[in-house]
Design a protein around this motif. Sequence first.
Motif, PDB file in Angstrom:
ATOM      1  N   PHE A 267      25.580  -4.334  64.348  1.00  0.00           N
ATOM      2  CA  PHE A 267      25.725  -4.015  65.751  1.00  0.00           C
ATOM      3  C   PHE A 267      26.897  -3.338  65.509  1.00  0.00           C
TER       4      PHE A 267
ATOM      5  N   ILE B 153      34.249  -1.945  73.655  1.00  0.00           N
ATOM      6  CA  ILE B 153      34.607  -1.696  72.782  1.00  0.00           C
ATOM      7  C   ILE B 153      35.691  -1.829  72.349  1.00  0.00           C
ATOM      8  N   TYR B 154      35.993  -0.708  73.009  1.00  0.00           N
ATOM      9  CA  TYR B 154      37.510   0.057  72.412  1.00  0.00           C
ATOM     10  C   TYR B 154      38.588  -1.165  73.772  1.00  0.00           C
TER      11      TYR B 154
ATOM     12  N   PHE C   8      37.960  -4.053  73.426  1.00  0.00           N
ATOM     13  CA  PHE C   8      37.735  -5.272  72.849  1.00  0.00           C
ATOM     14  C   PHE C   8      39.080  -4.782  71.081  1.00  0.00           C
ATOM     15  N   LEU C   9      38.588  -3.740  70.750  1.00  0.00           N
ATOM     16  CA  LEU C   9      39.045  -3.430  70.164  1.00  0.00           C
ATOM     17  C   LEU C   9      41.183  -3.738  69.906  1.00  0.00           C
TER      18      LEU C   9
ATOM     19  N   ALA D 177      37.906   2.253  65.291  1.00  0.00           N
ATOM     20  CA  ALA D 177      37.021   2.093  65.889  1.00  0.00           C
ATOM     21  C   ALA D 177      35.921   1.373  65.269  1.00  0.00           C
TER      22      ALA D 177
ATOM     23  N   VAL E 258      38.120  -0.730  61.947  1.00  0.00           N
ATOM     24  CA  VAL E 258      38.454  -2.104  62.849  1.00  0.00           C
ATOM     25  C   VAL E 258      37.846  -3.488  63.257  1.00  0.00           C
ATOM     26  N   ILE E 259      36.305  -2.909  63.833  1.00  0.00           N
ATOM     27  CA  ILE E 259      35.461  -3.694  64.955  1.00  0.00           C
ATOM     28  C   ILE E 259      35.071  -4.950  63.369  1.00  0.00           C
TER      29      ILE E 259
ATOM     30  N   VAL F 252      37.492  -6.895  62.510  1.00  0.00           N
ATOM     31  CA  VAL F 252      37.207  -8.408  62.882  1.00  0.00           C
ATOM     32  C   VAL F 252      35.959  -8.740  62.776  1.00  0.00           C
TER      33      VAL F 252
END
Lengths: 157, 624
Positions: free
Chosen positions: B572, A60-61, A63-64, B537, B540-541, B544
């Motif tokens: 998620f 995930i990191y 991807f971030l 995190a 930002v996710i 996104v």
Amino acid sequence: MSTGIIIAIFGAAICAALAGIGSAYGVQCAGQAAAGVCAEKPDLFGKLLVLQALPGTQGIYGFLVAVLIMVQTGVISGAPVDLTIQQGLAYLFAGLPIGIVGWWSGIYQGKTAAASILMTGKDPDASAKGITMTALVETYAILALLVSILLLFGIKI
Amino acid sequence: MIIPMKKARLIILKEDRSKVLLALQRIGEFMVISPNENDKTSLAQENSGEKAQMSEAMLRFLNQFCKKPSILDPRPEVNYQVFSKENDKGQHVEDELLSLSNQLNQNKNRISFLENQNANLEPWHSMDIKLENIHETKNVDIVLGYFPENISDEFSHIIKEYEMTYKLFDIGNDGQSVLLLKYKDDKISWLSSLKSIGFVEVSLSKLSGTPDEIISSNKDEIKRIIEDNNKIMDKISGLNQYRNDLALLNEQVLAQQERNNIQYIETIETICLYGWVCSDKVEKVESAVSNVTKNFDLAFLDPKKGEIPPTVTRNNRFLAQFETITDMFSLPKQGTIDPAPVAGIWYWIIYGMMMGDVGYGAIMAVLFYLFKKIKKPKGDMAKLVNVLYYSSFTTIFFGFLFGSYFGETWHPLLFAPLDNPIGFLVLTLIIGVLHIFSGMGIQIAQQIKNGHILDAFFDQVSWMVLIVGLGFLFLPSLKTIGQWMAIGGAVVILLTAGRDRPNLIGKITGGLLGLYDISSYMSDILSYSRILALSLATGVIGMVMNLLARMVSGSIIGFVFAILIYILGHTFNLAMSMLSAFVHDSRLQYIEFFNKFYEGGGLKFKPLAFHTKYIDISDMEKDH
């Protein structure tokens, strides 16, 4: 598209890809151990799932950071900025910490998670200790993520 | 705070044993201490263990055939009156289920027997002779059997040699089936030469009727058994409505088993029980015992030296929930300070910072509120759910500060982490310093309480001055003060860290090594930068996911996809962020905070109580 933007895209690709590999391996490694324990003690599923999910964060990191690079360079909105080669390289290097550390720490965290899963299988009350031990490995992925992000914000275009 | 413990000594008459134990089990405040190996007895019988297994097995059996209660169904409740009474109905359901399960097993075995028999008879079905009539006559031997298909040449050779008559039937699993007739003459020799090429003799004479008749009657029987099985299934589903009675029986037997396993010292007429009781629950235990019997002797003693009483902590309702975070690490020891109140508040704040989103906080609040209302979790689970429920409010609070709504930034009250990561980094480090200082503060309090005032000054205050001084160096207006504070702190550490060493060289190296601890303090403080990383995190996710959803939302189909991406993506992200925040917030407490003062190593208080799995007992008063 300039050469610079292509290098930046390479940077985004590499941090998502490497960190993803690390997490995939880590989660697989922990998953195998969890499946084994689950066969004997199905009611531990919840606790095991938490432990198995822990090595998944590196991906995930990665991807971030990849998305952050895409946002900053305009790739994601379809209007890529004309970067110089130097700027492109800067993005590539900014992505490297989380890419490389995510890759390796994902693998090692997976192994720690697998060991903690086996410990939880023997003593279900010890799962919190196992979670803490596993989370210690992740510290370095988090630091790498932080460095990547701070570097990204330092790049001027 | 940690509640002091009393050691209770309870002497009662043997005849009162079961009702006193039941009364103690009901209040759940008495943790039995097992007496020494050589003078203990207990009523443990194999029997109650078996009973518990049986009711558990029947519940599982019921689950195989019937719909389990769904996860959203509330847990059934009974009151104590019902719980303490004999449960004839549950016993009846259990017996009935047991006999039904035996019938099902018998039927299963019978079916497999019949199917097996049919498979054996299948090759012979065209033989129109009653099987009971196939036996040797005065002058003729009759033999049934199989021979492998690939040796028919050798077979016919032997047939010719011994002048036998034969008839072939179908080919089955064992080979070609054959009926052989031969005038009585040296049976052993021709049979053995047949066997040498692979012939196998079979005997079907115990069955009666022609093979065809037997096969069809077997098939009929199988059909009847299957119908019978369906009836049994219906009966089982009919019993599903009494599932709770069976579950109640299971709980009762388990509670019984726990009482029976209790170990005590006995004389001819009395028994003596030792146990730990919280010092503020002494009256409760006394009244529970005096309610069921007049003849008892109950004394509360202070723990002797060398005895380690278990730990019970009590805090106000809000802070008590966070005890579970400490307990997961290690329980505090009797006589030390309970870290839960301080750790709890920090846990609450840091969790909010790590999540930091109004939308996610609101979803968490609703989810955990509903979970609490519907499932009514108990014990550690309830505390954990409450921790997350309370933390949803700090999540909302920091969401407003950071202006984060499902990953969208909108009018932050403080600043948006993405716009000002350096500012946020500094904020997290300040939080880290305060968190660590509060841990050192507890250590100071402990050291002063134990009379080590100088230790508190040399080991804690000096570091606090040094760290604050170093922090001031970054602020132009306080630079000079900071400089002197840092130097002062460092000098104190240098001079005093080696004070336990015996000689001068030891003291000097000790001082230098003590100052080297600066690296561990720095790494501890830098560790709080994870708050920034996790908050970014999450944000930002979320961002996104919004971006992805917006990108596809051009057409109608795209719009459906966009909603799908939006919901799945945020679910998620919420799940992963909650897990990360939970884990890393705990870690900050365990590693960075606790190592400043906390020892742990306390024992768990495990009172004699009802530990129900399926059913709640409604009128129970319990507060830990």
